[in-house]
Design a protein around this motif. Sequence first.
Motif, mmCIF file in Angstrom:
data_model
loop_
_atom_site.group_PDB
_atom_site.id
_atom_site.type_symbol
_atom_site.label_atom_id
_atom_site.label_comp_id
_atom_site.label_asym_id
_atom_site.label_seq_id
_atom_site.Cartn_x
_atom_site.Cartn_y
_atom_site.Cartn_z
ATOM 1 N N ALA A 102 38.149 45.425 35.063
ATOM 2 C CA ALA A 102 39.588 45.458 34.803
ATOM 3 C C ALA A 102 39.930 46.443 33.684
ATOM 4 O O ALA A 102 40.893 47.223 33.795
ATOM 5 C CB ALA A 102 40.074 44.057 34.441
ATOM 6 N N ASP B 114 42.762 46.443 47.609
ATOM 7 C CA ASP B 114 43.200 45.996 46.287
ATOM 8 C C ASP B 114 42.123 46.172 45.225
ATOM 9 O O ASP B 114 42.268 45.678 44.103
ATOM 10 C CB ASP B 114 43.605 44.517 46.345
ATOM 11 C CG ASP B 114 44.851 44.296 47.188
ATOM 12 O OD1 ASP B 114 45.679 45.217 47.241
ATOM 13 O OD2 ASP B 114 44.989 43.214 47.789
ATOM 14 N N ASN C 7 43.066 47.284 41.603
ATOM 15 C CA ASN C 7 44.102 46.528 40.910
ATOM 16 C C ASN C 7 43.487 45.748 39.750
ATOM 17 O O ASN C 7 42.726 44.794 39.978
ATOM 18 C CB ASN C 7 44.784 45.574 41.899
ATOM 19 C CG ASN C 7 45.919 44.810 41.257
ATOM 20 O OD1 ASN C 7 46.212 44.964 40.073
ATOM 21 N ND2 ASN C 7 46.573 43.960 42.040
ATOM 22 N N ARG D 282 45.490 48.146 28.315
ATOM 23 C CA ARG D 282 45.992 46.771 28.237
ATOM 24 C C ARG D 282 45.193 45.958 27.217
ATOM 25 O O ARG D 282 43.997 45.672 27.419
ATOM 26 C CB ARG D 282 45.942 46.110 29.614
ATOM 27 C CG ARG D 282 47.010 46.621 30.555
ATOM 28 C CD ARG D 282 46.970 45.913 31.896
ATOM 29 N NE ARG D 282 47.025 44.471 31.782
ATOM 30 C CZ ARG D 282 47.091 43.644 32.832
ATOM 31 N NH1 ARG D 282 47.105 44.152 34.047
ATOM 32 N NH2 ARG D 282 47.131 42.349 32.660
ATOM 33 N N GLU E 145 44.767 43.582 37.794
ATOM 34 C CA GLU E 145 45.215 42.187 37.764
ATOM 35 C C GLU E 145 44.366 41.322 38.687
ATOM 36 O O GLU E 145 44.140 40.138 38.404
ATOM 37 C CB GLU E 145 46.687 42.110 38.185
ATOM 38 C CG GLU E 145 47.368 40.794 37.845
ATOM 39 C CD GLU E 145 47.460 40.561 36.354
ATOM 40 O OE1 GLU E 145 47.589 39.383 35.956
ATOM 41 O OE2 GLU E 145 47.404 41.539 35.584
ATOM 42 N N TYR F 77 41.157 41.687 39.181
ATOM 43 C CA TYR F 77 39.921 41.365 38.457
ATOM 44 C C TYR F 77 40.182 40.377 37.329
ATOM 45 O O TYR F 77 39.309 39.578 36.996
ATOM 46 C CB TYR F 77 39.290 42.645 37.928
ATOM 47 C CG TYR F 77 38.705 43.503 39.026
ATOM 48 C CD1 TYR F 77 37.515 43.132 39.659
ATOM 49 C CD2 TYR F 77 39.343 44.648 39.460
ATOM 50 C CE1 TYR F 77 36.982 43.900 40.680
ATOM 51 C CE2 TYR F 77 38.819 45.426 40.480
ATOM 52 C CZ TYR F 77 37.640 45.044 41.085
ATOM 53 O OH TYR F 77 37.117 45.799 42.102
ATOM 54 N N ARG F 78 41.371 40.412 36.744
ATOM 55 C CA ARG F 78 41.704 39.411 35.722
ATOM 56 C C ARG F 78 41.739 38.020 36.349
ATOM 57 O O ARG F 78 41.197 37.050 35.805
ATOM 58 C CB ARG F 78 43.049 39.729 35.069
ATOM 59 C CG ARG F 78 43.375 38.832 33.870
ATOM 60 C CD ARG F 78 44.771 39.110 33.349
ATOM 61 N NE ARG F 78 45.769 38.533 34.229
ATOM 62 C CZ ARG F 78 46.204 37.278 34.153
ATOM 63 N NH1 ARG F 78 45.712 36.457 33.240
ATOM 64 N NH2 ARG F 78 47.115 36.834 34.993
ATOM 65 N N ASN F 79 42.371 37.898 37.510
ATOM 66 C CA ASN F 79 42.420 36.614 38.202
ATOM 67 C C ASN F 79 41.027 36.173 38.654
ATOM 68 O O ASN F 79 40.699 34.974 38.625
ATOM 69 C CB ASN F 79 43.363 36.700 39.404
ATOM 70 C CG ASN F 79 44.809 36.874 39.001
ATOM 71 O OD1 ASN F 79 45.219 36.393 37.940
ATOM 72 N ND2 ASN F 79 45.593 37.555 39.817
ATOM 73 N N ASP G 163 45.599 42.803 26.534
ATOM 74 C CA ASP G 163 45.286 41.449 27.008
ATOM 75 C C ASP G 163 43.970 41.413 27.775
ATOM 76 O O ASP G 163 43.223 40.426 27.700
ATOM 77 C CB ASP G 163 46.423 40.909 27.875
ATOM 78 C CG ASP G 163 46.641 41.755 29.130
ATOM 79 O OD1 ASP G 163 46.560 42.997 29.043
ATOM 80 O OD2 ASP G 163 46.892 41.164 30.203
ATOM 81 N N LEU G 164 43.660 42.506 28.479
ATOM 82 C CA LEU G 164 42.394 42.552 29.210
ATOM 83 C C LEU G 164 41.215 42.677 28.249
ATOM 84 O O LEU G 164 40.176 42.043 28.444
ATOM 85 C CB LEU G 164 42.402 43.709 30.210
ATOM 86 C CG LEU G 164 43.431 43.610 31.349
ATOM 87 C CD1 LEU G 164 43.331 44.835 32.253
ATOM 88 C CD2 LEU G 164 43.228 42.336 32.154
#
Length: 371
Positions: free
Chosen positions: A182, A152, A155, A189, A157, A159-161, A191-192
Motif C-alpha cells: 500500500a 484493482d 489500489n 499517505r 485502499e 491493500y489497507r483493507n 495513515d498507511l
Amino acid sequence: MIGFWIAAAGLSAAVAALVLRGAARGLAPAGDDPAMAVHRRQLSEIDELAERGLLAEGELKAARAEAGRRLLAAADQSTAWPREGLGPRRVTVIAAAAAPLLALGLYVVLGAPGAPDQPFAKRVAEWKAGDPAMLDPPRIVAILEQAARGKDGANPELYRNLAIARMAGGDAVGAAEALRKAVRLAPQRADLWTALGEAFVTSEEGQVGADARTAFAQALERDPKNLSARYHLAKGEIADGRLETGLSGWRAVLADLAVDDPRRPVLAAEIDRTAQAGRLVDAAPQQAAAGGEVTPDMIQGMVEGLAQRLAAAPDDPEGWVRLVRAYAVLGDAARRDAALKAASARFKDQPRVLAALRQAADTPPQNLNGR
C-alpha cells in the motif's frame, strides 16, 4: 468424476494386493518345517565334509548347489495356500476383498457422488456475492486477495483493507506485507505508514523495532501531529534508555488527546507507572508468571496493558471484546462504556463484532478482593 472413480478403484486394488501379499507370506506355520530342517542339516553336513577334506572342490560346489535347490523348493512349498479350513489368513483375504466394496456402498448411500466440483474461485465468487457482514476474516482475506490479482491490484485502499482483515485473523506479518504494498502505491499517505508501523509493533509483540520506527518516522514527515507515530517513537526512546525524552513525548501526546478520548486515562496511567519505575513496565504479567499471588492491582495492570496494545493496534475486534469484558468484570463502568463506544464506532459495519461487544459489556462485575 470418472477420474475420481478410476483413482479410487486403482488405490483399492493396490491396497488389497498388498494385504494379499502379506497374508501369503505369513502362511508359514509357527514352528519350523521338518522338510526345511532336513535340507539345512544336509548343508551343514556338506560343510563339515569339506572342512575334513573328504570332498573335492568340484564335488563341494555341486553338492551345495543341489542342497540349496532342494531348500528353496521346500521353502516354496511351505508358503502354499492351505487347502482346508477357514484360517485367519483366508479371513484376512476375504476382508481385504470386501473392504473396497463396503466402502463403495457406504459412499453411495451416505456420500454425494453426484455433487459437482467446487473450485476455490467459484467459492470466493459466492462469498463476494453474499452478505459481507456474515463473512469471517479468512473469507474476507480470500476475496481481497483475489481482487488484488485483478484490475484493482493498484489500489492502495484495497491493500489497507486486506491488512485489516489479516490482522483480524491474527496474521500481523501478512498485514505488514499488505501495507508495504500500500505505501509503495501511495507513499504520500501518512495513515498507511502509521498502519504499517502498528503492524510491525503487533508482529514484534509490542516492541518498537527498527522497521516500525522507520514507518512511524515516514508518517511524521507527512503528518507532524500524528498521535500514534509520536506515541510509538517516544516509547522507542524509553526502551533505548532515554527516559525523559520519551516521557516528554508521551506527555505531549496526552496534551493533544481530547478530554473524552478513552485513550487518555490509559496513557496517563502508563506515564505514571513508567516514571515511577524509570523504565518501560509490564509488571503484572511478569509477576504472575513468576508464580506470585495475582492481586487486583496486577489484574488492573494486565487490563491496562491490553488497552495500550489496542491503542497502538486498534484493528483487533477480539481484543476489544476482551477489554470491554475486563472492564465489566472489574466494575469500571466508565471505562467499559468508553471502550464499548470506541470499538462500536470502529466496527460499526460488523454486526457480529457489535453483538459480541454488547454481550461482553453485560458481563456482571466480580469481587476480586475476596479470593
